[in-house]
Design a protein around this motif. Structure first.
Motif, PDB file in Angstrom:
ATOM      1  N   CYS A 175       6.643 -16.363 -21.470  1.00 46.06           N
ATOM      2  CA  CYS A 175       7.143 -16.346 -20.104  1.00 46.06           C
ATOM      3  C   CYS A 175       5.968 -16.669 -19.192  1.00 46.06           C
ATOM      4  CB  CYS A 175       7.761 -14.997 -19.743  1.00 46.06           C
ATOM      5  SG  CYS A 175       6.627 -13.623 -19.808  1.00 46.06           S
ATOM      6  N   GLU A 177       4.709 -15.337 -16.570  1.00 48.98           N
ATOM      7  CA  GLU A 177       3.807 -14.256 -16.150  1.00 48.98           C
ATOM      8  C   GLU A 177       2.723 -14.014 -17.190  1.00 48.98           C
ATOM      9  OE1 GLU A 177       7.106 -14.024 -16.274  1.00 48.98           O
ATOM     10  OE2 GLU A 177       7.950 -12.864 -14.626  1.00 48.98           O
ATOM     11  N   ASP A 178       3.161 -13.858 -18.457  1.00 50.58           N
ATOM     12  CA  ASP A 178       2.196 -13.555 -19.511  1.00 50.58           C
ATOM     13  C   ASP A 178       1.229 -14.709 -19.711  1.00 50.58           C
ATOM     14  OD1 ASP A 178       3.527 -11.244 -19.779  1.00 50.58           O
ATOM     15  OD2 ASP A 178       4.076 -11.482 -21.877  1.00 50.58           O
ATOM     16  N   ARG A 181      -1.311 -14.882 -16.906  1.00 49.76           N
ATOM     17  CA  ARG A 181      -2.279 -13.789 -16.980  1.00 49.76           C
ATOM     18  C   ARG A 181      -3.348 -14.078 -18.037  1.00 49.76           C
ATOM     19  NH1 ARG A 181      -1.598  -8.829 -15.087  1.00 49.76           N
ATOM     20  NH2 ARG A 181       0.521  -9.441 -14.594  1.00 49.76           N
TER      21      ARG A 181
END
Lengths: 330, 349
Positions: A175, A177-178, A181
């Protein structure tokens, strides 16, 4: 097994390859849990050149055991257990990598030595062995021994045992977000944008790249400002030639597809053994993304163009490698 | 710091500690502790008012005392002591918050509202991102239990913040609070001699130390310091992550991995004989784990926790005493083994 039969292709000079191969086969016993000694790029802290004695190995193993049973080790926010990955999981995969699929890696210099990068690879083989082999390939061939953090389908994190191992090996959910990050932390992230369309495609479609999702990986790389490294994997398509897909069974088990190969499910567990194909993993020229302004990640036209560029690069490299390949198994 | 502070939920250990701590702040003139039952611990000289926040009487308390800072800590997963069941807890959480917010809305003096929320609002599901930020919308909202209460409470708080824009509202989403006197469900679970775990899952957990929880509540209750902002929603957690398997090894408690359906039955059995609260959401936490991002806490709220997750857990482990398999004795066994083996080989030493 078939060292002499492998014909060296590509840009790398023959002498250098030979030297490396000699270095690898000459490396004492196979099960030592040390990172293998390289002849070309000595790591920062070179391991002792003599093979470790039995006592040293026992002492190392006991120290490892002591840390594990007392819980004295670290994991990161994603649950990545570096010690377990390096000493146990990688050692379990390495026989497959070195002896079974005899993976040949080209262009590893295209992966930066520090900072983030997004490796985009094709996906194939019914079971995601290509991802695991890619992880070993990056770690064992890169001079900085970088760890690849793979993005995996949500199915992986639903299944018991599998999800635990995947998290400990440094994989996380695919995803935005991961991925962002990890990239912002300067990790090498591996993604296979074809997803289930790629890994579960019929054997007749082998080496035909499927649609690259919605190209979300490009905007993630752009936002993080990291280069995209296209990667082509040849050999994984033939490990489980999928001649049919039992859709009803798949629906019963809640799987995206249920493969039928010449051996599976007819031979039972034996049929789940992959065929010993010869693999080649080629990393292509990195595509820089640092030059774009931050709002470029919201420009759909640019996203489509970059996605197509990555896809074309991988597809062309696949064709090139296939032409050079002499046989599926050697 | 406001002059008159009202704290709800002071019958709990954490509420009591917070009241005692805030009492010592020079800017605070008066602290009023509120709970439905009188606390068993002393409140350090703070006034205690026996009032149930589920009843409109709380509005009168606010009006009469001229409270300007409200710290709402009466949002809990488990009943206090052995009294009451899940229904009364839910009522205190949801109806209590509604009444309290209604009372705050009528009280013109109120300037600051702090809510002790929980990271349970994110739920835990395999399809969620690995790390939650304050803005992450969970893939599957919690369907019941404490987590759903918290989601509803936060909804009411958002409504209140819209209606009273002059009140600074701070929602603190705490990870699991651990400490020497923590009485959370997770602490109870950690006190079991043998832990039932879910086979094939190793959840990631984060902890906050009690001292840090008190400290961050104080920061939220005071006027914002220079360069920081203490209204909004913040995740509060110690640095780093521990896996459940790690915590069991560090605490020396053996685990019994059970299949997921069996865990649910075992949980029901344990709960019915009153050993521990093994609610469905607790099982979900112990299956999928939960990790939150704390950048906002550091940069906007300006709070740096003193204890990391691992240090919090070490403190907690010290207060609980050794388990059945103390890590020290396991380590000693390995060391003894290491001492015996080279003597046998004897060459390289």
């Amino acid at each position: 097994m078939a060292d002499a039969k492998v014909i060296p292709f590509g840009e790398e000079p023959r002498a250098r390859r030979k030297a490396r191969r000699a270095g690898r086969t000459g490396r004492g016993t196979a099960l030592a849990p040390v990172p293998e000694a390289r002849t070309e790029h000595p790591p920062a802290a070179p391991p002792p050149s003599r093979p470790r004695t039995l006592d040293e190995r026992i002492a190392g193993g006991l120290a490892f055991l002591r840390r594990r049973i007392t819980g004295d080790y670290e994991v990161d926010d994603f649950g990545y257990d570096e010690e377990l990955t390096d000493q146990v999981l990688m050692s379990l995969l390495r026989p497959f990598y070195e002896k079974y699929f005899r993976v040949e890696v080209k262009g590893v210099e295209n992966i930066p030595s520090d900072g983030g990068a997004l490796i985009v690879a094709n996906h194939s083989g019914t079971l995601p062995l290509d991802g695991l082999m890619l992880q070993v390939a990056v770690h064992d061939n890169h001079p900085a021994q970088r760890h690849l953090r793979l993005l995996a389908a949500d199915l992986v994190f639903v299944l018991p045992v599998i999800n635990e191992l995947a998290r400990k090996a440094g994989h996380t959910l695919a995803c935005a977000e991961d991925a962002q990050r990890l990239l912002e932390r300067g990790e090498i992230v591996g993604v296979m944008p074809e997803g289930f369309k790629g890994i579960g495609k019929p054997f007749s479609d082998r080496y035909k790249l499927q649609r690259f999702g919605r190209g979300g990986f490009v905007s993630t790389a752009l936002k993080a400002g990291v280069p995209i490294v296209p990667c082509s994997i040849v050999g994984a398509e033939e490990i489980y030639p999928m001649i049919g897909n039992a859709k009803t069974l798949a629906r019963v088990f809640g799987l995206p597809y249920f493969p039928i190969t010449p051996t599976f499910p007819w031979l039972g567990p034996l049929g789940a053994m992959p065929l010993p194909t010869k693999w080649t993993i080629q990393f292509g020229e990195p595509i820089p993304t640092a030059g774009y302004p931050p709002e470029a990640a919201d420009d759909p036209m640019l996203m489509f163009n970059l996605t197509d560029q990555v896809r074309e690069t991988i597809q062309h490299t696949l064709y090139k490698l296939l032409v050079q390949r002499r046989s599926v198994f050697f | 710091m406001g002059k008159v502070v009202l704290v709800t939920g002071v019958a709990r250990q954490l509420g009591g500690r917070f009241v005692r701590r805030i009492q010592r702040d020079p800017d605070v003139d008066r602290v009023i502790g509120v709970d439905a039952v009188p606390p068993e611990h002393h409140l350090g000289g703070a006034e205690f008012l026996k009032a149930d926040i589920r009843h409109p009487a709380i509005a009168r308390v606010l009006a009469e005392t001229g409270v300007d800072t409200v710290i709402h800590m009466d949002i809990n997963g488990t009943p206090l002591g052995k009294r009451g069941g899940r229904a009364s807890v839910k009522e205190t959480n949801v109806i209590g918050t509604m009444q309290l917010l209604g009372a705050c809305q009528k009280a013109p003096n109120v300037q600051r509202l702090v809510i002790k929320s929980s990271t349970s609002v994110y739920g835990s599901a395999p399809r969620d991102p690995a790390v939650f930020t304050e803005t992450t919308t969970p893939k599957s909202l919690p369907s019941g239990g404490f987590a759903k209460d918290v989601v509803e409470v936060e909804g009411y708080v958002r409504g209140f913040a819209r209606r009273r824009p002059d009140v600074a509202v701070c929602v603190l989403r705490f990870a699991n609070i651990l400490g020497p006197c923590a009485d959370s469900p997770l602490a109870e679970y950690f006190s079991l001699p043998v832990w039932p775990t879910v086979l094939g899952y190793d959840p990631r957990l984060q902890f906050v130390h009690e001292d840090d929880a008190i400290e961050v509540l104080r920061i939220a209750a005071a006027a914002p310091r220079r360069g920081t902002l203490n209204s909004g929603t913040f995740n509060i957690a110690g640095d780093g992550v521990l896996l459940l398997s790690q915590t069991s090894r560090r605490l020396g408690r053996p685990t019994v991995p059970l299949l997921l359906p069996t865990v649910t039955w075992a949980g029901t059995a344990l709960r019915s004989i009153g050993i521990t609260d093994f609610s469905p959401e607790q099982i979900r936490l112990l299956t999928h784990g939960r990790v939150v991002e704390t950048t906002q806490m550091r940069e906007t709220l300006g709070f740096r926790p003193k204890y990391t997750t691992a240090e919090t857990f070490a403190e907690f482990a010290r207060s609980r005493g050794p388990g059945l398999l103390p890590p020290e004795s396991l380590a000693r066994t390995v060391d003894r083994l290491a001492g015996v083996l080279p003597a046998r080989g004897g060459l390289s030493q």
